[in-house]
Scaffold this motif. Sequence first.
Motif, PDB file in Angstrom:
ATOM      1  N   LEU A   1       4.476  -3.560   0.434  1.00  0.00           N
ATOM      2  CA  LEU A   1       3.602  -4.029   1.509  1.00  0.00           C
ATOM      3  C   LEU A   1       4.430  -4.455   2.718  1.00  0.00           C
ATOM      4  O   LEU A   1       4.138  -4.071   3.866  1.00  0.00           O
ATOM      5  CB  LEU A   1       2.757  -5.203   1.001  1.00  0.00           C
ATOM      6  CG  LEU A   1       1.901  -5.932   2.032  1.00  0.00           C
ATOM      7  CD1 LEU A   1       0.773  -5.046   2.514  1.00  0.00           C
ATOM      8  CD2 LEU A   1       1.346  -7.220   1.451  1.00  0.00           C
ATOM      9  N   ILE A   2       5.475  -5.234   2.482  1.00  0.00           N
ATOM     10  CA  ILE A   2       6.354  -5.659   3.570  1.00  0.00           C
ATOM     11  C   ILE A   2       7.029  -4.454   4.203  1.00  0.00           C
ATOM     12  O   ILE A   2       7.101  -4.328   5.434  1.00  0.00           O
ATOM     13  CB  ILE A   2       7.400  -6.661   3.051  1.00  0.00           C
ATOM     14  CG1 ILE A   2       6.716  -7.909   2.507  1.00  0.00           C
ATOM     15  CG2 ILE A   2       8.394  -7.029   4.156  1.00  0.00           C
ATOM     16  CD1 ILE A   2       7.653  -8.884   1.829  1.00  0.00           C
TER      17      ILE A   2
ATOM     18  N   GLY B   1       5.940  -1.450   4.230  1.00  0.00           N
ATOM     19  CA  GLY B   1       4.946  -0.676   4.953  1.00  0.00           C
ATOM     20  C   GLY B   1       4.728  -1.190   6.362  1.00  0.00           C
ATOM     21  O   GLY B   1       4.659  -0.411   7.327  1.00  0.00           O
ATOM     22  N   ILE B   2       4.632  -2.504   6.514  1.00  0.00           N
ATOM     23  CA  ILE B   2       4.437  -3.077   7.842  1.00  0.00           C
ATOM     24  C   ILE B   2       5.674  -2.855   8.704  1.00  0.00           C
ATOM     25  O   ILE B   2       5.572  -2.487   9.885  1.00  0.00           O
ATOM     26  CB  ILE B   2       4.098  -4.572   7.727  1.00  0.00           C
ATOM     27  CG1 ILE B   2       2.707  -4.732   7.115  1.00  0.00           C
ATOM     28  CG2 ILE B   2       4.170  -5.251   9.092  1.00  0.00           C
ATOM     29  CD1 ILE B   2       2.267  -6.165   6.947  1.00  0.00           C
TER      30      ILE B   2
ATOM     31  N   GLY C   1       5.751   0.743   9.784  1.00  0.00           N
ATOM     32  CA  GLY C   1       4.756   0.993  10.818  1.00  0.00           C
ATOM     33  C   GLY C   1       5.223   0.512  12.172  1.00  0.00           C
ATOM     34  O   GLY C   1       5.085   1.215  13.188  1.00  0.00           O
TER      35      GLY C   1
ATOM     36  N   LEU D   1       4.371 -12.954   7.321  1.00  0.00           N
ATOM     37  CA  LEU D   1       3.876 -12.273   6.127  1.00  0.00           C
ATOM     38  C   LEU D   1       4.588 -12.777   4.883  1.00  0.00           C
ATOM     39  O   LEU D   1       3.956 -13.017   3.834  1.00  0.00           O
ATOM     40  CB  LEU D   1       4.070 -10.763   6.271  1.00  0.00           C
ATOM     41  CG  LEU D   1       3.683  -9.915   5.055  1.00  0.00           C
ATOM     42  CD1 LEU D   1       2.195 -10.066   4.731  1.00  0.00           C
ATOM     43  CD2 LEU D   1       4.042  -8.453   5.288  1.00  0.00           C
TER      44      LEU D   1
ATOM     45  N   MET E   1       0.715   1.222  10.785  1.00  0.00           N
ATOM     46  CA  MET E   1       0.808   0.174   9.771  1.00  0.00           C
ATOM     47  C   MET E   1      -0.287   0.325   8.725  1.00  0.00           C
ATOM     48  O   MET E   1      -0.043   0.103   7.538  1.00  0.00           O
ATOM     49  CB  MET E   1       0.728  -1.207  10.427  1.00  0.00           C
ATOM     50  CG  MET E   1       2.041  -1.643  11.050  1.00  0.00           C
ATOM     51  SD  MET E   1       2.067  -3.403  11.477  1.00  0.00           S
ATOM     52  CE  MET E   1       0.939  -3.413  12.844  1.00  0.00           C
ATOM     53  N   VAL E   2      -1.489   0.692   9.164  1.00  0.00           N
ATOM     54  CA  VAL E   2      -2.547   0.936   8.190  1.00  0.00           C
ATOM     55  C   VAL E   2      -2.135   2.057   7.246  1.00  0.00           C
ATOM     56  O   VAL E   2      -2.312   1.980   6.030  1.00  0.00           O
ATOM     57  CB  VAL E   2      -3.878   1.272   8.899  1.00  0.00           C
ATOM     58  CG1 VAL E   2      -4.923   1.712   7.883  1.00  0.00           C
ATOM     59  CG2 VAL E   2      -4.378   0.059   9.664  1.00  0.00           C
TER      60      VAL E   2
ATOM     61  N   GLN F   1       0.914   2.902   6.492  1.00  0.00           N
ATOM     62  CA  GLN F   1       1.993   2.423   5.636  1.00  0.00           C
ATOM     63  C   GLN F   1       1.528   1.354   4.648  1.00  0.00           C
ATOM     64  O   GLN F   1       2.163   1.149   3.615  1.00  0.00           O
ATOM     65  CB  GLN F   1       3.137   1.868   6.504  1.00  0.00           C
ATOM     66  CG  GLN F   1       3.817   2.898   7.369  1.00  0.00           C
ATOM     67  CD  GLN F   1       4.494   3.991   6.584  1.00  0.00           C
ATOM     68  OE1 GLN F   1       5.048   3.745   5.517  1.00  0.00           O
ATOM     69  NE2 GLN F   1       4.451   5.208   7.089  1.00  0.00           N
ATOM     70  N   LEU F   2       0.424   0.672   4.959  1.00  0.00           N
ATOM     71  CA  LEU F   2      -0.092  -0.331   4.042  1.00  0.00           C
ATOM     72  C   LEU F   2      -0.907   0.291   2.911  1.00  0.00           C
ATOM     73  O   LEU F   2      -1.100  -0.337   1.873  1.00  0.00           O
ATOM     74  CB  LEU F   2      -0.963  -1.331   4.800  1.00  0.00           C
ATOM     75  CG  LEU F   2      -0.211  -2.289   5.722  1.00  0.00           C
ATOM     76  CD1 LEU F   2      -1.192  -3.156   6.488  1.00  0.00           C
ATOM     77  CD2 LEU F   2       0.759  -3.145   4.943  1.00  0.00           C
TER      78      LEU F   2
ATOM     79  N   PRO G   1       1.224   0.573  -0.485  1.00  0.00           N
ATOM     80  CA  PRO G   1       1.287  -0.644  -1.301  1.00  0.00           C
ATOM     81  C   PRO G   1      -0.041  -0.991  -1.963  1.00  0.00           C
ATOM     82  O   PRO G   1      -0.065  -1.449  -3.117  1.00  0.00           O
ATOM     83  CB  PRO G   1       1.697  -1.723  -0.289  1.00  0.00           C
ATOM     84  CG  PRO G   1       2.374  -0.991   0.792  1.00  0.00           C
ATOM     85  CD  PRO G   1       1.704   0.331   0.880  1.00  0.00           C
ATOM     86  N   LEU G   2      -1.149  -0.795  -1.225  1.00  0.00           N
ATOM     87  CA  LEU G   2      -2.452  -1.054  -1.830  1.00  0.00           C
ATOM     88  C   LEU G   2      -2.682  -0.119  -3.012  1.00  0.00           C
ATOM     89  O   LEU G   2      -3.139  -0.545  -4.085  1.00  0.00           O
ATOM     90  CB  LEU G   2      -3.551  -0.883  -0.786  1.00  0.00           C
ATOM     91  CG  LEU G   2      -4.990  -1.008  -1.297  1.00  0.00           C
ATOM     92  CD1 LEU G   2      -5.221  -2.372  -1.937  1.00  0.00           C
ATOM     93  CD2 LEU G   2      -5.983  -0.758  -0.161  1.00  0.00           C
TER      94      LEU G   2
END
Length: 419
Positions: free
Chosen positions: A39-40, A42-43, A46, A85, A225-226, A228-229, A232-233
């Motif tokens: 998640l980190i 990914g942000i 992005g 974050l 970012m969406v 790349q997020l 993780p999701l």
Amino acid sequence: MAIGVLALLGFQLVDSAFIARLGTAPLAAQSYTFPLTFLIIGIQVGLGIAIAALISRALGAGEARRARRLGSLVLGLGGLVIGLLAITLWLAQQAIFSRLGAGPESLALIRDYWGPQLLAAWFGAVLYFGYSLCRAHGDTRLPGKLMVITSLINLLLDPLLIFGVGPWAGLGLPGAAWATVVAFGSGGLILWPRLRRADWLGRSGLLLEARRSALPFAGIAGPAMVSQLMPPLAAMLAISVVSQLGETAVAAWGLASRLETLSLMLVLALTMSLPPWLGRCYGAGDWAQIRRLMRLAAKAVVAWQLLLGLVMAAAAPWVAQGLSGNPEIRDDLALLIRFLLPSYALLGLCMIVVSAGNALGWPLRAMLMSAARLFICYLPCLWLGMLAGGLTGLAMGAALGNLLAGLLAWQLYRITRQG
């Protein structure tokens, strides 16, 4: 960049290989943290995409002063975003890991590991923003060299901090995170003087530039970012599915995730180095060169990943033994390697298309491609495979999802290009 990515991802795999020697429980505990670490990442990726895209376009249009101002802005804001974050993930750790399926033993191990791991993630993110700035200016050598240097530092510190030396018993699982903190911190001490000497950072006109570039930056960084997020999701949902098969399956899945990123080193190197090149061509209006670059990248990715996947599948028992050293984990990991590694040929193709979309002014379409890959192709096949055939079915389903994602992404790229 491929050499640098190999070194960077290699030390993450080495971390997991050392931790596997501590036992199944510490490896499973680390595996539960992977989705949040992704998640980190990914942000930060992005934000890095937006950095590289805007700065390379400014350079392609001959706006060198604007490129320097953008460099200063995104480095400062990026570090702030990742820091906030990390604090949030620290405060919410109990609720998050419990939802992912971690039991009391895993939660106790994660509690000691998660603090230094978040600190390492922040150092790594800020360092990554510096790499993005270098790549936007056409310098891929320095980031590649620093990735190798930080990897070597981590490799040397891992066994010392995890297992100890002499009478000192070592830190166990948290030692892997502290080794990464020192490695990334050392990389930052080398990189920042280089950025200042290269005159890639601006000091004047930052407020006006922030107002001017806020919307264009958000237009790229938001969808990026969406996009790349979503992985993780998807990783959180995937590990919740895998956890139904037991702790050993979770540990094997964690090692397979590390091996996945390492095996995709060429793809990841291209997703870092290709967008700035495409961005300059986009800024200059050279679409013929863009098409040639995309065809070359697609051929290289499919050929390399297919060859590597078949070799790794044939050597799966020996690779699994070398990584895990645990007979229970070894057999599950070998099964995952046989099915997953060859499928990365088309997964890599999908990743190239998504990264190109952000550089070519199609951020929303790139985001939709990422969503389709994960939530239409990958996760449904993964879940249905697990229901039908346990771990074997899960591995087959994940491989099928990767194949479908690559075919869909390339078809969408062709349609978008023609449009």
